[in-house]
Structures are given as C-alpha cells and as structure tokens.
Design an enzyme around this catalytic site. Structure first.
Site, PDB file in Angstrom:
ATOM      1  N   CYS B  80       0.834  -1.204   0.000  1.00  0.00           N
ATOM      2  CA  CYS B  80       0.000   0.000   0.000  1.00  0.00           C
ATOM      3  C   CYS B  80       0.873   1.259   0.000  1.00  0.00           C
ATOM      4  CB  CYS B  80      -0.998  -0.036   1.163  1.00  0.00           C
ATOM      5  SG  CYS B  80      -2.318   1.180   0.984  1.00  0.00           S
ATOM      6  N   HIS B 186      -3.877  -4.890  -0.205  1.00  0.00           N
ATOM      7  CA  HIS B 186      -3.481  -5.428   1.105  1.00  0.00           C
ATOM      8  C   HIS B 186      -3.542  -6.948   1.085  1.00  0.00           C
ATOM      9  CE1 HIS B 186      -3.225  -1.697   3.432  1.00  0.00           C
ATOM     10  NE2 HIS B 186      -4.123  -1.247   2.572  1.00  0.00           N
ATOM     11  N   GLU B 188      -2.483  -8.951   3.197  1.00  0.00           N
ATOM     12  CA  GLU B 188      -2.763  -9.447   4.561  1.00  0.00           C
ATOM     13  C   GLU B 188      -4.249  -9.431   4.881  1.00  0.00           C
ATOM     14  OE1 GLU B 188      -1.628  -6.525   3.766  1.00  0.00           O
ATOM     15  OE2 GLU B 188      -2.249  -4.971   5.184  1.00  0.00           O
TER      16      GLU B 188
END
Lengths: 255, 205
Positions: B80, B186, B188
C-alpha cells in the site's frame, strides 16, 4: 472492476455472539472466533463486529478478546463499541483492527472524528448512525445502543459526520434490525443523495434481492446484514451462511 | 524470519497475523541493528506520504533500508503506502520517496464518465498480471484483493509493471524491479489470494 462489498455484521455481548431484534432480546448464537473461522472459509468481503455490552456500562473495549478475533480475520475487519478516546483507536489498529466504528462518541465528542481522521486517515474511521421512527412517523438518530434520542435527522447528521472527516457511514435502521423486512431504501437514498462518502446500508436484509435494491435503488456502496448471515428459517435457528462469490458477482454486477 | 519495518504508519498487526497463519515468523522492528541482519523485508504502511517519509528519516531508517535494498539486494515488499514510498515523488506531498523504482505517485483523476466513482478506491478488485514473476505464481486475473487508496503508482519503465487493475481507468496495482517489489492492495486482508502472494514472497525469493 470494483466489487460491491457484502458485509456480515456480528454483535458481541461480552465474549459471546448474539443477535438482537430492534436492539432488544439478545439471543446467544455462538462463539465469535468460530464464526470468524467460518467466514474466512467463505471468503467474506469484510467483517463488522459491534460490542453491544460496553457502551452502556462505560467499559473499555475488550482489547484482548478483539485481538483474538482479529488474529483470525484475514479480511478487512471493523470494530465498534465503547470507543471514546484516540489512544483506544491506536490500540485497536495495533492489534489488527482495520477500521473503527464510532457511534455514541460521534455525538458526544464529534472532534474525536476529526482528530482520528487526521491521524489515521478517513478511510479507517466509520461513523455508525442508528435511527428509528417516532410516533409522528419522523426518523431520528439514536445513540447509546438506541436508548438516547439525539432528535437529529439522519441526513443532517450524516452530512455533519462527513464534514468532520468520517470516511464511511454505517446507516442502520433500528426498526428493521433483525426483522427480515428489507432495507429502508428511502432513508438510504436520502443519505446517499446528500453525502459523497460510502454508505453501508444496514437493518432488515432478508434476501439477496434486498442487497441489490439497497445498491441500485438506495445508492449504497456496501451492504451489511446480521440475521441474514447467522439465522435461518421461521424458528431463527443458528446457521452461518454467506453467498458464493459467483452468485454475488452475478447479482451485484456494476456497470 | 521476515522483518517488518515499524515506522508508526498504521496497521502492522494484520501482516504479522497472516505471516503466522502461513507458518512463518516475523519480527516487527524499527531497530537499525536488527534491520541490518534482515533477510527479507516487508514495508507496510497506511497514511500520508510525507508523514511516512518523515518518520523513516526520524527513525534513521533511510540509510539501512538503502543498504539492504540497493547494495545487499535483499527481497523487499512494499504494501500500500509502502509501495508508493518506492517511487521518486508523490502528488500527495513534497517529500522525495525512496526512489528505488522509477516513477511517481498520483491521485486518482477521473474524466466526466467516471466522475461518480468514489475516492478512495476501497474494496475488492481483481488484477491483470502483466509480466511473469514468482510473486504472482498461482494467481491470475480472477484473483481478488482488498484495496484502500486514493493515490496510485505511475511507472516510468513499463517493464517494472507487475500487474494492473481497473478503477475508472487502468492503474498499476503491483510493481517489481529485481529484488524490490510493491503491491498497492493489502495481501494481509485478502484471504487465500493474499496468503498465496505472501507465501510466494517468503518462499520464492
């Protein structure tokens, strides 16, 4: 192409998962961590957890427990309940929460929204607006889990929250919550017509078609539901479900 | 061991959680000595470009990061804002970026037809792989990722583009140049797709 987000909204009462109707009669439905694991497998777009036990009792968010939930959440994860200070927001972000949801405090201390948005960016600050219809048929915003009437109209309130720096509005009809009556499309439409930030429609979803209506008719950017994802049938039996990706894609295809 | 750079720019907890989930250990640190011995680095980040660069300067991390990325050529993944910092400049601020990948960062700017699109670009979107890379192994144009951003990378060298995404127009959603990689989304927070990407980063570089 950006997908429209479909978001299970789960209620915590302490460390148990509950489901209410019109903010009343919490029914125990299971273990939150187990629910997150199921929603992981179902690849949900995003998860919202609201702790309904902390605001009225003026308790701190249950950080240890939220951390346990967050460590299993491999999707964007928003938390609301009992947040009153900036240091709590920082703590929540550090333990794996992606967005915080402010409700009562947004009314009592609106400057917290601006401060939080400045430090962490608007994208991580969601303001929840709970509203219900009074005996004259007018809708008013309520805080403190639906117990305190602000006498404000959702549209004006949402506009003010946007100006303060909120990145998203979680717009929830108390009258429809848990009632399987469909979304309050009129109010959703009024709010989305006035503000530019995304609106998450909530309260009343009973079918995939309701999601579609909230988006196409109401102008919502995302849809949330509770009962629809955790209860099943006329006897409200507990069953955690989430539509398949292809089904949602077909339903919500944006042009 | 994956070294995650902690420079006070947002949510690191979820990166740690996912790395643990896929079976590896990570170290969250802003300690120069610890970063010096890093074998694989993740540079996460959410927030303002200038603030991020200022924090990196104040924590004295620019030198050690240059040492690891440019001289030692340790694999490094920006996520990001961490990807945007790999650029030379950003429209968001006045600071210079790390300058490891040639290009600049610009805010989404839509024409009349796409004016109704909201900024930030927030939600799930798919990628179109542009070049072969072990980072995108087992991923394809049906893989979806979670995005939250108002600015995006513009590469000076097209060969640095790893994949693109559509939002109003086509923008660069991941980049790579030798050992340096960046993803705008993202991983994650992106279920099995994100797990696959992070696993690729950990196991294939």
């Amino acid at each position: 192409m950006l997908k429209t987000r479909v978001i299970p909204c789960l209620l915590l009462n302490g460390t148990g998962l509950v489901k209410t109707q019109q903010f009343k009669n919490p029914k125990y439905i299971g273990d939150p961590i187990n629910a997150v694991k199921i929603f992981n497998e179902k690849e949900v777009d995003e998860l919202i957890f609201l702790d309904i036990s902390v605001t009225k009792s003026k308790k701190e968010p249950n950080f240890d427990f939220i951390k346990k939930i967050a460590s299993e959440a491999f999707m964007p994860f928003a938390y609301g309940g009992g947040i009153t200070r900036l240091d709590q927001i920082e703590h929540l972000f550090n333990i794996g929460v992606d967005k915080v949801i402010l409700n009562t405090i947004a009314f009592e201390n609106p400057s917290l929204i601006s401060e939080a948005a400045r430090v962490y960016g608007s994208q991580s600050i969601v303001v929840a607006i709970d509203y219900k219809t009074n005996f004259l048929g007018k809708i008013e915003v309520f805080v403190s889990c639906g117990t305190k009437n602000t006498k404000l109209k959702p549209v004006e309130y949402a506009k003010k929250m946007q100006e303060l720096g909120a990145g998203e509005i979680f717009l929830n009809s108390i009258d429809r919550e848990g009632m399987f009556k469909g979304y309050d499309i009129n109010t959703i439409k009024q709010v989305t017509n006035i503000i530019n930030i995304p609106v998450i429609a909530s309260g009343g979803a009973r079918s995939l078609n309701d999601f579609k209506l909230a988006i196409t008719e109401g102008g919502a950017s995302a849809v949330a539901a509770g009962s629809f994802f955790v209860l099943h049938g006329v006897h409200r039996a507990v069953l955690i479900t989430y539509p398949g990706y292809n089904e949602l894609e077909k339903l919500l295809k944006t042009e | 061991m994956i070294t995650i750079i902690d420079y006070k720019m947002g949510n690191i907890g979820s990166v740690v959680n996912m790395i643990k989930k896929i079976g590896y250990e990570s170290l969250v640190t802003s300690d120069v000595q610890k970063i010096l011995s890093a074998q694989k680095i993740i540079l996460p980040g959410v927030g303002h470009f200038d603030k991020a660069m200022r924090n990196l300067h104040e924590l004295n991390l620019i030198g050690v990061l240059n040492q690891k990325a440019i001289i030692e050529k340790v694999p490094i993944l920006g996520i990001c804002l961490g990807m945007q910092l790999l650029s030379e400049v950003s429209e968001e601020g006045n600071s210079n970026g790390l300058g490891w990948i040639k290009g600049e960062v610009r805010r989404f700017a839509f024409d009349e037809n796409s004016k109704k699109l909201k900024i930030p670009h927030m939600g799930w979107n798919t990628i179109n792989p542009i070049k072969d890379s072990p980072l995108l192994e087992n991923l394809n144009n049906n893989s979806r990722f979670y995005f939250v951003h108002s600015y995006h990378f513009i590469c000076q060298n097209p060969e640095d583009i790893l994949c693109t995404t559509e939002y109003g127009y086509t923008f660069v959603s991941a980049i790579s140049h030798n050992n340096i990689m960046g993803v705008q989304f993202h991983p994650e927070k992106s279920h099995k797709f994100g797990m696959t990407l992070l696993k690729n980063f950990i196991e294939k570089f």
